[in-house]
Every structure is written in structure tokens, then in C-alpha cells.
Design an enzyme around this catalytic site. Structure first.
Site, short mmCIF file in Angstrom:
data_model
loop_
_atom_site.label_atom_id
_atom_site.label_comp_id
_atom_site.label_asym_id
_atom_site.label_seq_id
_atom_site.Cartn_x
_atom_site.Cartn_y
_atom_site.Cartn_z
N ASP A 196 -9.00 6.16 -1.89
CA ASP A 196 -7.90 6.90 -2.70
C ASP A 196 -8.73 7.42 -3.85
OD1 ASP A 196 -8.74 4.75 -4.11
OD2 ASP A 196 -6.90 3.83 -4.46
N TYR A 233 -5.91 6.66 4.51
CA TYR A 233 -5.98 5.62 3.27
C TYR A 233 -5.31 4.54 3.83
CZ TYR A 233 -5.08 2.75 -0.60
OH TYR A 233 -5.03 1.54 -1.34
N GLU A 235 0.97 -1.16 -0.05
CA GLU A 235 -0.01 0.00 0.01
C GLU A 235 0.93 1.22 0.05
OE1 GLU A 235 -3.17 0.26 -0.59
OE2 GLU A 235 -3.66 -1.79 -0.70
#
Length: 357
Positions: free
Chosen positions: A140, A122, A39
Site C-alpha cells: 500500500d 493489496y 482492509e
DNA sequence: AACACGGGGGG
DNA sequence: CCCCCAGTGTT
């Protein structure tokens, strides 16, 4: 969205995701550390770019402990070319916090995981939902685009407060039974179908629930105002070789652009006079310069500024009094130094120039 | 809220 | 060539 449609929307999205999802390396694991690494790499970076970095990174640092123990230079070398290098430092800082304070277990709740360096709203939601299957929002750019179209949200996504609208929307819509697939489905849809330009609405599994498809113009959403004034800076960059075959490189400051990365000496171009910048170079780096030859010229675009690079190859006598951040290295030693892409281009140009002689 | 922070892809 | 993409930390 009405309750009965919400259930249908969830099911359509989750089933489509299960059926159509791309086979990506980080989708073959539930290890929170590996999900976390993926991520962070995927922030502002495309999937195809990330894949080889992800594989190399995890073979070099297979566990939290390996990354916690890594030298910064080795870490940056792994990240070289990926950009936004503070991501790497922040990731390592966060990993060290987990090792020290959480018994090497990545926290499974938003309040604790959000305290980790480099873990914002996020990434927190992505790790919680994907690795721990928690019903948390992970908003996102893909999610904002998809939901702005599905729900016809016309707020300006350039405004920070707008993200709250989308986080609330996700919490309202998320499938409590399949939070991982739901969140990843939204992002996958944004990446493959609900694209910024020319969305493939006829292939979309949720078009019957999409307000923009049914009533508006999906291609004109989301709304984003213009901004950012680009600055332009001209630089002369010098590949300087001494009489015993070493090259002069310097380490950039620990803060700011390309922090702690290595580069060839560079001076901002001041005028048109050809020798002015070379004089400035000789003064700044305390050098006795010899012959000089032109190398490549190009433009390197960052998000907020542009470097206009002209590069030169220069011979030099070795000096005793170099600035503290400067060092002579052989070509072999330089290969271990993390260097930003523009410097790699200059170096590549130098190597081509010298091997052709 | 505004700005700093890389690099790559597409038209 | 110009345009697009967009999370986190700092101020």
C-alpha cells in the site's frame, strides 16, 4: 540488501512491531472475514475514521452469511460517510462469492482470493499474510513510502508499473517466518514513524538499514509526479417540503458518483439569474413551488471534482407525476436512507434553521 | 496507462 | 485557504 543485513532488518522490524503496535480492533482477531472487512475499510481511509465503522459493521454483519444476506440499503447505511461506496457493494459481492463457491471459507491462496470482487493485489496480500500468515506482498502507500526510503527507490510511484518494483522488493525482503508481523510492521512504520512529511527517523527501528537516512533525504521520497485537473461544478440544492410535512428526495443512478445514494433535488447552476435555477427545478421535477428561503452554502471536495453547493428550503404542493427515482418521505423515514455527507450538511442546516423559528 | 471513485486531516 | 493521502474497477 545484503543477506546478513536482510535478516537483521527483518528482526528489527518484527520485534519493533510486536513491541510498539497500536491496539486496533482488527488486531484482536485472525478471522479472515473480519480482516477482509478491515482492509477494505482501510483503503484510502484513516485508522481513526475506520474504527467506529468497523465495530458497527461487524455487530450488524458478524459473519459472511449475515453480510451476504443484507439488503443493499442497509449495507450502504452502514457505510454512510465512509466514502467510496462501491467498496461496500464489491465487498458484499465478494462475500457472496465465498458463500456460494467456497463453502463460506475465504480462499487462502492468491489466485483464488484475487478473483473475488473488490480484492485487488493489496487486499489479497493483506488477508493472506495477516489472516493466514502466508509470505505474500501487500503493497500500500505506507509500504511504498517506507521502502522507497529504506532502499532509495526513486521511481515515480504515480506510475502503475512502479508497484511491481515494490512488490518484488517485499518478496525479496519479507521474513518467511513472520510474514504477518513483517507486512504489518512495514505499514505501521509508515503510519507512525516513516510519515509523508517530517519522518521521525530518530525513533525509527530500522534507520541503520535505511539508505535514505544514511545517504539521502527521506523527506523527499517517494517521488510522485503531479496530476489531476480538478473540475468545479456549482449546484443549487433544494429541501422541498410538501403540505403534509414530507420531503422530496431522489435516488442517484446505480452507476457513477455516489451510486444508489439518496439526495435532495439538485440542479446545476447555469447563470446568475436568481430564478433560472428554480424554474429549471420546477420543470425537471414537475413541482408547484411556494416560498423559498436560503440555507447553507459550502464547498464539497471529492478526489477529482468539487461541488459548490448553495441550498434552499422551499415549500411545495404535492404532485402526482414525480420522476421515477423521486419519492416523498417523512423526516423519520429519511433517517434510514443512505445520504452522502454534502446532503447531510444541507439537511443539518435545514433542521437548525427550522427549529430556531 | 488513464481515469473514476469520498472523505478527512494538517500546515 | 490549499495541500496531502491512494486501492480497485473500468475503459
Amino acid at each position: 540488501m545484503y543477506y546478513q543485513y536482510k535478516k537483521q532488518f527483518q528482526q528489527a522490524l518484527v520485534e519493533w512491531y510486536k513491541r510498539e503496535k497500536r491496539d486496533l480492533p482488527w488486531r484482536r482477531t485472525c478471522d479472515p472475514y473480519k480482516i477482509w472487512v478491515s482492509e477494505v475499510m482501510l483503503q484510502q481511509t484513516r485508522v481513526d475514521t475506520v474504527i467506529p465503522y468497523y465495530e458497527r459493521f461487524l455487530s450488524e454483519f458478524p459473519t459472511l452469511q449475515h453480510l451476504a444476506d443484507a439488503e443493499e440499503e442497509k449495507l450502504l447505511k452502514q457505510w454512510e460517510g465512509l466514502g467510496y461506496y462501491s467498496r461496500a457493494r464489491n465487498l458484499q459481492a465478494g462475500v457472496r462469492e465465498v458463500v456460494e463457491n467456497y463453502n463460506s471459507l475465504v480462499p487462502d491462496n492468491r489466485s483464488e482470493i484475487s478473483k473475488l470482487k473488490g480484492v485487488g493485489p493489496y487486499t489479497a496480500g493483506a488477508v493472506l499474510s495477516i489472516a493466514y500468515n502466508k509470505a505474500e506482498h501487500a503493497v500500500d502507500g505506507n509500504v511504498m513510502r517506507v521502502l522507497s526510503r529504506v532502499l532509495l527507490i526513486e521511481e515515480d510511484i504515480a506510475l502503475p508499473k512502479t508497484k511491481k518494483t515494490f512488490e518484488n522488493a517485499v518478496m525479496e525482503l519479507i521474513d518467511p517466518m513472520h510474514p504477518s508481523e513483517f507486512n504489518q510492521g512495514l505499514m505501521e512504520l509508515g503510519a507512525t514513524i516513516c510519515t509523508p512529511t517530517s519522518p521521525k527517523c530518530l525513533l525509527c527501528p530500522v534507520r541503520e538499514f535505511c539508505t535514505a537516512f544514511n545517504e539521502g533525504q527521506p523527506e523527499n521520497l517517494p517521488i510522485k509526479t503531479k496530476k489531476v485537473k480538478m473540475k468545479h461544478i456549482p449546484y443549487d440544492v433544494f429541501v422541498i417540503k410538501n403540505t403534509i410535512g414530507q420531503f422530496l428526495v431522489e435516488k442517484r443512478p446505480a452507476k457513477g458518483l455516489l451510486a444508489n445514494m439518496w439526495q435532495f433535488p439538485m440542479v446545476e447552476q447555469v447563470g446568475n439569474a436568481d430564478t433560472t435555477n428554480e424554474t429549471k427545478l420546477a420543470e425537471q421535477y414537475n413541482l408547484n413551488l411556494l416560498s423559498r428561503e436560503k440555507l447553507t452554502s459550502f464547498k464539497h471536495i471529492f478526489s477529482h471534482l468539487t461541488w459548490h453547493i448553495e441550498s434552499y428550503s422551499i415549500g411545495c404542493e404535492e404532485q402526482a407525476k414525480l420522476p421515477g427515482n423521486c419519492q416523498w418521505f417523512t423526516a423519520e423515514e429519511m433517517a434510514n436512507l443512505p445520504m452522502p455527507v454534502p446532503m447531510q450538511k444541507v439537511w443539518q442546516s435545514y433542521k437548525i434553521e427550522t427549529t430556531s423559528l
